[in-house]
Design an enzyme around this catalytic site. Structure first.
Site, PDB file in Angstrom:
ATOM      1  N   CYS A  76       0.993  -1.233   0.035  1.00  0.00           N
ATOM      2  CA  CYS A  76       0.137   0.059  -0.196  1.00  0.00           C
ATOM      3  C   CYS A  76       0.697   1.222  -0.021  1.00  0.00           C
ATOM      4  CB  CYS A  76      -0.867  -0.026   1.280  1.00  0.00           C
ATOM      5  SG  CYS A  76      -1.548   1.564   1.548  1.00  0.00           S
ATOM      6  N   CYS A  79       0.563   3.202   3.256  1.00  0.00           N
ATOM      7  CA  CYS A  79       1.331   2.638   4.360  1.00  0.00           C
ATOM      8  C   CYS A  79       2.763   2.682   4.139  1.00  0.00           C
ATOM      9  CB  CYS A  79       1.120   1.047   4.247  1.00  0.00           C
ATOM     10  SG  CYS A  79      -0.689   0.693   4.495  1.00  0.00           S
TER      11      CYS A  79
END
Length: 780
Positions: A76, A79
């Protein structure tokens, strides 16, 4: 992986073009297309705990501390961007770990998907807060790309304050302190300092510093709101935020720092005298910055350096053992055993050997069950002044130096020291002797590590190895090999650990370049040639292989010792003077207290008599007074007495006449010792105006007063200075021209007349009282 694949392909293409080569290339291409396992975005070095599906619930649920867990997936983009912020906040609040810990869970791993789904985590990154002793997550925090470390820190504090029913045991109070709590703080707590941070209602500095100082002992931090006017006035606070230190003696001082911010406050409080990290030890991971504090010392790995051995002794006795305030029981026995083998087998320089033998003799002579470490430290520092005896007070690693300060050092030198001692114990063994104990050195090492080695996990592992096989050792050669094998086992366990120095990896020792004969191969597996290993160990740890390079010169050591002894003596003398001054002040205070009690008792007696008698019947009475209350007023050789010295006639009868009788007897004895022909000299005339007399030509009755004070339990210390000169003066005056018989008759006549006057006085006194009774009660 891609680089290895390309390199492999290039080699195959360049060397052969057979059909087999084509097949191998096709297989490599298929393998390269397979997904590769990844380690995620975080590791233990980021001050976060990496969780998985197996340990999440048992770690964060029903825990004594709170947890903030980040759920993420490694692919991600958000992230990945947030990982830098998360690592920064983890490093920023690493001191809060006893109350709050941070963790991560990679939901991108297939094994963790079910757990993330069970917790209802769908968007990433997602932060979940678990309260202390909670059964499930209580709060979810949304993350933004613009989140800063400071904003996250404030949100974490808000979550910590949501603990209502059960507060985390390790977390200090975060609410503002009151006036009552401040005034009574040291009655229930025992730190050296109470740091009070005065701030506004919307400020987080006080709570941040409180949590930053959580692992440290001897200090407590509390916040005080600006609206607490009583404390603001008590500490005279003029600016906010500001920090004040409050002490047990109710004094306070402001903390003067360059900037009134969290980092400055925390650093200042951590460096206060007596403030130290407590039982909770923060595991600090190695950083990437090179160490430049100590210059690198080139050394030969084939040598044993005396600097390492002396540093090991210094650090073990002054630092590790110094953590104990009192040595007793098993610890005391372990210390005695450790010092005993050092004094017996350590072949150091003369000053070091002398200090070791001094400590050993002192410990053996002391039969107490407990020894304060301060007493042992005095012997270690040679405050008893044994000639030519000193141990360096600093570490000086050579062969045990690490690429960074946290690597190697003391553990390396301690292993080296005990290897050396086992070999020296074997070298000193007489052939055929059955007196020496082959386990003397291993047992001393076991006792020391068990009781004093700071790394408790290491101590536990060594104790397990000792329990397993140490008692099977039969002779000194087996003791040498046993310690060597345990050391290699420890190296094998710690290989690849965060404590391993990358410049000095944990290998099986000795390596090939030091002892090729020690290595062998049996059935394709490595094996040790034990005879060669034993011979190598004896040669490597022999006195002939010792190097004195980088040692501090003996003359410099002894000179430094003398300077320290001079400083210690000066400090001891100063402490002795202060103690003597305190004792003297205490004695003076006691004397003043006794005198005050004596004066108060006389005043109370006088007041009681005044209450029992009418005011018109009061008469003048001489009272014993100290020199302080006597005012010299030389008028015709007499001294005026103030009108305040008035009591009733009963007191006059009980005290004054008895004093006159005692005075007359004392005067007769005194005058008998004076020669008849001695005249009054000019020197006596000069002294005459200094003599104090009372009205009615009556001399102060020092003898009588002294006797009365004795009966009351009060010493005559207040009269000592005046008694001798007055007695000598009146001896000369009254004894002029009189014989001993004349003086005796005079004293007897004076006594008889005094008794007669006393009887006459009592007669009229009783008669007056009878008349008064008839006047008041005519009926009777």
């Amino acid at each position: 992986m891609a680089q290895q694949y390309n390199a492999c392909c290039s080699v195959l293409k360049s060397r052969c073009s057979t059909p087999l080569t084509v097949v191998l290339l096709a297989i490599l291409q298929l393998l390269s297309a397979l997904p590769v396992a990844h380690a995620g975005l975080y590791s233990a070095s980021d001050h976060v705990l990496v969780l998985d599906a197996d340990n999440l619930e048992r770690t964060v649920l029903n825990s004594s501390n709170a947890w903030l867990v980040q759920f993420y997936v490694s692919w991600c983009g958000h992230c990945i961007k947030f990982s830098d912020t998360w690592k920064s906040i983890a490093n920023d609040i690493k001191e809060w770990k006893p109350a709050l810990s941070l963790a991560v869970l990679d939901c991108g791993e297939e094994a963790n998907k079910e757990t993330c789904s069970k917790l209802g985590v769908h968007g990433y990154p997602s932060l979940r807060f678990f309260k202390a002793f909670s059964k499930s997550s209580s709060d979810e925090i949304s993350t933004l790309e613009s989140d800063s470390v400071q904003s996250l820190r404030h949100r974490i504090i808000d979550l910590m304050e949501k603990h209502e029913e059960v507060w985390p045991p390790a977390c200090p109070p975060l609410e503002p302190i009151s006036v009552l709590e401040v005034n009574n703080f040291f009655t229930t707590n025992n730190p050296l300092y109470l740091a009070l941070i005065f701030e506004g209602e919307d400020s987080y500095i006080g709570r941040e510093v409180t949590l930053d100082m959580l692992p440290y002992e001897n200090i407590a931090v509390r916040r005080v709101l600006k609206s607490e006017q009583a404390l603001v006035a008590q500490f005279e606070v003029t600016s906010f935020p500001s920090c004040y230190l409050y002490f047990k003696n109710n004094s306070h001082v402001r903390v003067n720092i360059q900037m009134e911010v969290r980092s400055f406050y925390t650093y200042y409080l951590k460096t206060l005298p007596g403030v130290m990290r407590g039982s909770y030890k923060l595991h600090v991971m190695p950083d990437s910055k090179p160490d430049v504090t100590e210059p690198w010392k080139p050394f030969e790995s084939s040598k044993v350096y005396m600097a390492d051995l002396e540093s090991a002794i210094h650090y073990s006795l002054r630092v590790e053992v110094g953590l104990q305030r009192v040595l007793a029981g098993e610890q005391l026995l372990a210390l005695k055993s450790f010092v005993s083998v050092l004094a017996k087998y350590f072949p150091g320089r003369t000053p070091v050997r002398r200090i070791l033998m001094t400590m050993n003799t002192w410990l053996k002579a002391d039969e107490n069950d407990k020894i304060p470490y301060s007493d042992f430290e005095d012997v270690l520092n040679n405050k008893i002044e044994v000639p030519n005896a000193v141990l360096s007070d600093r570490v000086n690693w050579v062969a045990c130096q690490g690429s960074k300060p946290q690597f190697r050092g003391f553990p390396c030198s301690l292993w080296t020291l005990f290897h050396f001692l086992t070999v020296q114990a074997a070298a000193k063994e007489r052939p055929g002797s059955t007196v020496s104990d082959p386990l003397e050195v291993p047992r001393a090492m076991r006792g020391y590590i068990k009781n004093f080695f700071s790394c408790r996990e290491c101590a536990k592992n060594f104790e397990a190895m000792a329990v397993e096989s140490m008692e099977t050792v039969k002779d000194h050669d087996e003791a040498i090999l046993w310690l060597w094998s345990r050391h290699n086992r420890a190296n094998n366990r710690l290989a690849g650990d965060v404590s391993e120095d990358p410049k000095f990896p944990k290998l099986q020792w000795p390596p090939l370049d030091l002892c090729a004969k020690c290595h062998n191969e049996v059935n394709g597996e490595h094996a040790w040639n034990m005879d060669a290993v034993l011979q190598f160990l004896k040669e490597h740890y022999s006195i002939n292989n010792l190097s004195g390079d980088y040692l501090e010169r003996k003359s410099k050591l002894l000179k430094g010792q003398k300077q320290k002894l001079a400083i210690w003596k000066k400090e001891e003398e100063e402490r002795a003077r202060n103690l003597a001054r305190e004792i003297k002040d205490k004695e003076v205070d006691e004397e003043n207290k006794q005198y005050k009690d004596y004066e108060v008792g006389n005043e109370e007696n006088g007041q009681n008599e005044e209450n029992n008698e009418p005011e018109e019947e009061h008469e003048v009475l001489d009272k014993p007074r100290s020199k302080k209350n006597l005012k010299a007023s030389i008028i015709k050789g007499k001294m005026k007495i103030s009108e305040e010295d008035i009591v009733d006639l009963d007191t006059f009868v009980e005290q004054h006449y008895k004093s006159q009788a005692l005075q007359a007897a004392a005067a007769a004895v005194a005058m008998a010792e004076v020669t008849e022909k001695k005249s009054l000299t000019k020197r006596d005339e000069k002294r005459k105006p200094l003599q104090l007399q009372l009205e009615e030509d009556e001399i102060i009755d020092y003898v009588g007063i002294h006797e009365r004070l004795k009966k009351r339990g009060v010493g005559g210390k207040y009269l000592v200075e005046e008694e001798s000169p007055k007695k000598q003066y009146w001896k000369r005056v009254l004894g002029k021209g009189f014989s001993r018989l004349d003086l005796s008759l005079c004293a007897l006549l004076y006594f008889v007349s005094s008794v007669f006057l006393l009887v006459l006085f009592l007669f009229f006194r009783m008669r007056r009282r009878c008349r008064r009774v008839r006047h008041v009660f005519p009926v009777l």
